[in-house]
Scaffold this motif. Structure first.
Motif, PDB file in Angstrom:
ATOM      1  N   ASN A   1     -57.842  49.604 -10.775  1.00  0.00           N
ATOM      2  CA  ASN A   1     -56.599  49.445 -10.269  1.00  0.00           C
ATOM      3  C   ASN A   1     -55.377  50.133 -11.347  1.00  0.00           C
TER       4      ASN A   1
ATOM      5  N   ALA B   1     -55.681  53.671 -10.868  1.00  0.00           N
ATOM      6  CA  ALA B   1     -55.007  54.243  -9.445  1.00  0.00           C
ATOM      7  C   ALA B   1     -53.369  54.024  -9.619  1.00  0.00           C
TER       8      ALA B   1
ATOM      9  N   LEU C   1     -54.790  61.757  -6.395  1.00  0.00           N
ATOM     10  CA  LEU C   1     -55.970  61.273  -6.728  1.00  0.00           C
ATOM     11  C   LEU C   1     -56.767  61.392  -5.354  1.00  0.00           C
TER      12      LEU C   1
ATOM     13  N   ILE D   1     -61.779  57.297  -5.633  1.00  0.00           N
ATOM     14  CA  ILE D   1     -62.350  56.424  -6.645  1.00  0.00           C
ATOM     15  C   ILE D   1     -63.687  56.328  -6.352  1.00  0.00           C
TER      16      ILE D   1
ATOM     17  N   PHE E   1     -59.167  59.330  -1.003  1.00  0.00           N
ATOM     18  CA  PHE E   1     -57.997  58.216  -1.208  1.00  0.00           C
ATOM     19  C   PHE E   1     -56.694  58.610  -0.430  1.00  0.00           C
TER      20      PHE E   1
ATOM     21  N   ARG F   1     -56.186  46.220  -2.425  1.00  0.00           N
ATOM     22  CA  ARG F   1     -56.072  47.446  -1.962  1.00  0.00           C
ATOM     23  C   ARG F   1     -55.571  47.475  -0.404  1.00  0.00           C
TER      24      ARG F   1
END
Length: 328
Positions: free
Chosen positions: A105, A108, A123, A126, A209, A266
């Motif tokens: 987290n 990000a 980004l 992930i 993302f 998220r």
């Protein structure tokens, strides 16, 4: 800076022993023609991970400070990214390998909170590796306040999950693990691997993302199979018929995440804005979110879709809040 000029960043996470360094070696030695800067983070007093990465032309940057990346000040990562921009040689991609104990987290969030980083880096995804043989034991270990909680966090934040070491178990176990992953994360793509030998196109440059591509291409991304590994952990998907008042949405999200941000791992969504031909993409991690215009709607049904992933989520409350942001 235009989107195509920003350097894509892949965050590689996964619990201890899942095969992250093996995947890094696979990426660095593959014939892809890209210059890749690798940011290595370690947990422990003596750095060792960088010595396990094979020699290559790519730049290896260590963040070994006796703590995992999620525990360091976020400014450490920001300064490293800025230093890469200042170099005379150009990098095509950035790969961040986090500690096996890291929470993805804060990593990000780095790409939301700093203007210079946001202007120069994007980004991409992930990517979370899991060990097919040991993941179920890790999930059960110490409940959800210990190691099990760290593993769940890594899976829940993933845009792509790699079930690694499938050669160590039979096909039935792999399918069980896949169901466990889907129960924790209803939207991530899941792929299998042996020795982290994956097609690089499945982990690099996938724009997962960003969400505008996978959301528009997968009509079932809102679906929830109804089973969760942790009863408190859920994925709540909501459809929005009509257009959204962006300012009202920003105000509602700000208030909601200020109160419940710790429980929201998220939030990601795609929706239409009144009098605008473009699709708008929502991305959020805990209390931080970002809304950006994306590609135009191309005749498809302009139905918004939003997913919340987190603990103790109230579907009724979330639905009511989002629908209050629709234009009349």
């Amino acid at each position: 800076m235009a989107e195509h000029n920003r350097i894509p960043v892949t965050v590689l996470t996964g619990f201890l022993g899942s095969g992250k360094t093996t995947l890094v070696n696979h990426i660095l030695t593959a014939n892809h023609g890209h210059r890749i800067a690798v940011i290595e983070n370690e947990f422990g007093e003596i750095p060792i991970d960088h010595t396990l990465v094979l020699n290559a032309d790519e730049k290896i940057i260590e963040m070994s400070n006796g703590c995992c990346l999620c525990c360091t000040a976020r400014t450490d990562l920001i300064e490293i990214l800025r230093s890469l921009l200042a170099r005379s040689d150009h990098f095509d991609r950035i790969l961040i390998e986090t500690s096996g104990l890291a929470d993805p987290n804060p990593v990000a969030q780095t790409f939301f909170v700093d203007d210079e980083v946001a202007a120069n880096f994007t980004l991409d995804a992930i990517v979370t590796l899991v060990d097919a043989k040991h993941i179920r034991g890790h999930l059960a270990e110490s409940g959800h306040e210990g190691l099990g909680s760290a593993v769940v966090d890594q899976i829940a934040f993933a845009d792509r999950i790699v079930i690694n070491k499938i050669d160590l178990v039979d096909a039935g176990v792999v399918e069980t693990v896949r169901q466990e992953m889907r129960a924790i994360n209803a939207t991530a793509d899941i792929i299998d691997s042996r020795y982290a030998d994956v097609d690089l196109g499945d982990v690099l440059g996938i724009q997962a993302f960003d969400l505008s591509r996978p959301m528009s291409g997968d009509p079932n991304w809102l679906e929830d199979d109804g089973h969760q590994h942790d009863p408190r952990l859920a994925s709540v998907g909501i459809e929005l018929e009509g257009t959204v008042d962006q300012r009202a949405l920003e105000q509602w999200l700000t208030a909601h995440l200020r109160e419940r941000g710790d429980d929201v791992y998220r939030v990601k969504g795609l929706f239409a804005v009144d009098r605008d031909a473009r699709r708008f993409v929502l991305q959020g991690v805990h209390g931080i979110f970002d809304i950006r215009p994306s590609t135009p709607w191309r005749g498809e049904n302009r139905t918004g879709k939003v997913v919340f992933i987190g603990r103790d989520l109230d579907r009724t409350e979330l639905t009511r809040g989002l629908r209050s942001c629709l234009t009349q």
